[in-house]
Design a protein around this motif. Structure first.
Motif, PDB file in Angstrom:
ATOM      1  N   MET A  53     -27.643 -64.574  47.972  1.00  0.00           N
ATOM      2  CA  MET A  53     -28.340 -65.202  49.101  1.00  0.00           C
ATOM      3  C   MET A  53     -27.404 -66.128  49.885  1.00  0.00           C
ATOM      4  N   PHE A  54     -26.608 -66.901  49.170  1.00  0.00           N
ATOM      5  CA  PHE A  54     -25.683 -67.836  49.820  1.00  0.00           C
ATOM      6  C   PHE A  54     -24.692 -67.096  50.714  1.00  0.00           C
ATOM      7  N   ILE A  55     -24.101 -66.017  50.203  1.00  0.00           N
ATOM      8  CA  ILE A  55     -23.114 -65.268  50.978  1.00  0.00           C
ATOM      9  C   ILE A  55     -23.766 -64.616  52.187  1.00  0.00           C
ATOM     10  N   TYR A  56     -25.002 -64.159  52.032  1.00  0.00           N
ATOM     11  CA  TYR A  56     -25.675 -63.550  53.184  1.00  0.00           C
ATOM     12  C   TYR A  56     -25.852 -64.573  54.307  1.00  0.00           C
ATOM     13  N   ILE A  57     -26.223 -65.791  53.942  1.00  0.00           N
ATOM     14  CA  ILE A  57     -26.379 -66.841  54.955  1.00  0.00           C
ATOM     15  C   ILE A  57     -25.046 -67.125  55.631  1.00  0.00           C
ATOM     16  N   VAL A  58     -23.969 -67.230  54.836  1.00  0.00           N
ATOM     17  CA  VAL A  58     -22.633 -67.448  55.409  1.00  0.00           C
ATOM     18  C   VAL A  58     -22.274 -66.302  56.342  1.00  0.00           C
ATOM     19  N   MET A  59     -22.524 -65.074  55.909  1.00  0.00           N
ATOM     20  CA  MET A  59     -22.218 -63.897  56.721  1.00  0.00           C
ATOM     21  C   MET A  59     -22.996 -63.906  58.032  1.00  0.00           C
ATOM     22  N   ALA A  60     -24.272 -64.247  57.961  1.00  0.00           N
ATOM     23  CA  ALA A  60     -25.101 -64.265  59.157  1.00  0.00           C
ATOM     24  C   ALA A  60     -24.648 -65.356  60.124  1.00  0.00           C
ATOM     25  N   ILE A  61     -24.321 -66.547  59.586  1.00  0.00           N
ATOM     26  CA  ILE A  61     -23.850 -67.634  60.453  1.00  0.00           C
ATOM     27  C   ILE A  61     -22.530 -67.261  61.109  1.00  0.00           C
ATOM     28  N   ALA A  62     -21.603 -66.732  60.311  1.00  0.00           N
ATOM     29  CA  ALA A  62     -20.306 -66.320  60.863  1.00  0.00           C
ATOM     30  C   ALA A  62     -20.492 -65.216  61.891  1.00  0.00           C
ATOM     31  N   GLY A  63     -21.386 -64.269  61.608  1.00  0.00           N
ATOM     32  CA  GLY A  63     -21.661 -63.203  62.568  1.00  0.00           C
ATOM     33  C   GLY A  63     -22.264 -63.747  63.853  1.00  0.00           C
ATOM     34  N   GLY A  64     -23.177 -64.719  63.725  1.00  0.00           N
ATOM     35  CA  GLY A  64     -23.775 -65.332  64.906  1.00  0.00           C
ATOM     36  C   GLY A  64     -22.758 -66.079  65.752  1.00  0.00           C
ATOM     37  N   VAL A  65     -21.857 -66.822  65.082  1.00  0.00           N
ATOM     38  CA  VAL A  65     -20.795 -67.536  65.801  1.00  0.00           C
ATOM     39  C   VAL A  65     -19.895 -66.545  66.530  1.00  0.00           C
ATOM     40  N   ALA A  84     -23.495 -58.121  63.241  1.00  0.00           N
ATOM     41  CA  ALA A  84     -24.012 -59.488  63.356  1.00  0.00           C
ATOM     42  C   ALA A  84     -25.501 -59.481  63.690  1.00  0.00           C
ATOM     43  N   VAL A  85     -25.903 -58.574  64.569  1.00  0.00           N
ATOM     44  CA  VAL A  85     -27.325 -58.470  64.928  1.00  0.00           C
ATOM     45  C   VAL A  85     -28.149 -58.104  63.696  1.00  0.00           C
ATOM     46  N   LEU A  86     -27.674 -57.122  62.935  1.00  0.00           N
ATOM     47  CA  LEU A  86     -28.387 -56.724  61.724  1.00  0.00           C
ATOM     48  C   LEU A  86     -28.453 -57.867  60.722  1.00  0.00           C
ATOM     49  N   ALA A  87     -27.332 -58.577  60.550  1.00  0.00           N
ATOM     50  CA  ALA A  87     -27.295 -59.686  59.603  1.00  0.00           C
ATOM     51  C   ALA A  87     -28.268 -60.785  59.998  1.00  0.00           C
ATOM     52  N   LEU A  88     -28.329 -61.100  61.277  1.00  0.00           N
ATOM     53  CA  LEU A  88     -29.224 -62.159  61.755  1.00  0.00           C
ATOM     54  C   LEU A  88     -30.687 -61.763  61.594  1.00  0.00           C
ATOM     55  N   VAL A  89     -31.005 -60.507  61.857  1.00  0.00           N
ATOM     56  CA  VAL A  89     -32.383 -60.034  61.671  1.00  0.00           C
ATOM     57  C   VAL A  89     -32.772 -60.105  60.190  1.00  0.00           C
ATOM     58  N   GLY A  90     -31.814 -59.776  59.325  1.00  0.00           N
ATOM     59  CA  GLY A  90     -32.087 -59.749  57.892  1.00  0.00           C
ATOM     60  C   GLY A  90     -32.236 -61.105  57.251  1.00  0.00           C
ATOM     61  N   VAL A  91     -31.891 -62.179  57.959  1.00  0.00           N
ATOM     62  CA  VAL A  91     -32.011 -63.535  57.396  1.00  0.00           C
ATOM     63  C   VAL A  91     -33.443 -63.840  56.981  1.00  0.00           C
ATOM     64  N   VAL A  92     -34.400 -63.205  57.633  1.00  0.00           N
ATOM     65  CA  VAL A  92     -35.805 -63.448  57.297  1.00  0.00           C
ATOM     66  C   VAL A  92     -36.098 -63.102  55.845  1.00  0.00           C
ATOM     67  N   ASN A  93     -35.284 -62.254  55.245  1.00  0.00           N
ATOM     68  CA  ASN A  93     -35.506 -61.847  53.853  1.00  0.00           C
ATOM     69  C   ASN A  93     -35.139 -62.949  52.859  1.00  0.00           C
ATOM     70  N   ILE A  94     -34.288 -63.890  53.256  1.00  0.00           N
ATOM     71  CA  ILE A  94     -33.830 -64.927  52.322  1.00  0.00           C
ATOM     72  C   ILE A  94     -34.972 -65.823  51.849  1.00  0.00           C
ATOM     73  N   PRO A  95     -35.773 -66.401  52.751  1.00  0.00           N
ATOM     74  CA  PRO A  95     -36.906 -67.197  52.248  1.00  0.00           C
ATOM     75  C   PRO A  95     -37.934 -66.356  51.493  1.00  0.00           C
TER      76      PRO A  95
END
Length: 247
Positions: A68-80, A160-171
């Protein structure tokens, strides 16, 4: 601090700085991992309900946290990278995906091994198990996009778009044991009232969690450095690095 971060975002500065950190991360990971496994497998007491089978927790739980932690890092980096088009952010996001997928796979496998003696089955469509499996597939999707699109900048935007959409799965993963009727054990460490796990079990668990983070940092930097050399192969600083390595 902000100026230092901007300077660090420079490919050359990141390459030089990360090269100095990698040995420290590697040795720290090794020391903490050995200590965590020793205390978890030998020193920690037997669980009064699960016996010794619970000891797989010292790998399973940190692996799940890391997925979960790495996914958040990946999504943030992808968003940036998506917003500011910074090359280093794109590389960090792409380099994080295989590592995160490995941790998600490890969490699923160890969870299955733990579930067999506890639940009597290797797999059940439990809320947390299912959402963790979805997380693994999201990682695979990001990796597939990065490999399917030839241009790395276009691949970075799509993943990055896919990663950001997938963030909803973390909570959903985190709160699944509270939202649905589940066989999965509830939260015992990250509780407002404090951990409900015995201190002799908590210490090796946290040691392994820190060790896995150091492993991630080391592998991420090694992977990012390789990708930087590939993308910047025609730049003068890479040619200088190659000349220095050959001499």
């Amino acid at each position: 601090m902000w100026k230092w971060l901007i300077k660090l975002a420079s490919p050359q500065r990141f390459y030089e700085f990360s090269g100095k950190l990698i040995p420290w991360f590697n040795w720290s990971f090794l020391i903490l991992c050995v200590a965590g496994l020793y205390y978890g497998l030998i020193v920690a007491p037997m669980d009064y309900q699960q016996g010794d089978s619970y000891r797989i927790m010292f790998v399973h739980v940190p692996a799940a946290w890391m997925s979960m932690f790495i996914y958040i890092v990946m999504a943030i980096a992808g968003g940036v990278g998506l917003i500011w088009r910074t090359k280093l952010s794109e590389i960090i996001a792409a380099s994080s995906a295989p590592i995160g997928a490995s941790f998600a796979f490890l969490a699923l496998v160890t969870g299955s091994l733990w579930g067999k003696p506890m639940w009597g089955t290797w797999w059940i469509w439990d809320g947390r198990l299912t959402s963790e499996l979805i997380l693994f597939f999201l990682y695979i999707g990001v990796i597939a996009l990065n490999n399917a699109i030839e241009d790395p900048r276009n691949a970075a935007r799509a993943s990055a778009v896919l990663a950001l959409v997938g963030v909803v799965n973390i909570p959903i993963i985190h709160y699944s044991v509270e939202w649905w009727n589940t066989l999965h054990q509830g939260t015992t460490v990250m509780k407002m009232s404090g951990p409900s796990i015995h201190i002799d079990m908590l210490i090796p668990l946290l040691l392994m969690a820190v060790a896995f983070k150091l492993y991630y940092a080391a592998v991420l930097m090694m992977s990012a450095r390789t990708e930087l050399l590939e993308r910047e192969r025609n730049s003068s600083w890479v040619q200088e690095v190659i000349s220095t390595a050959r001499s």
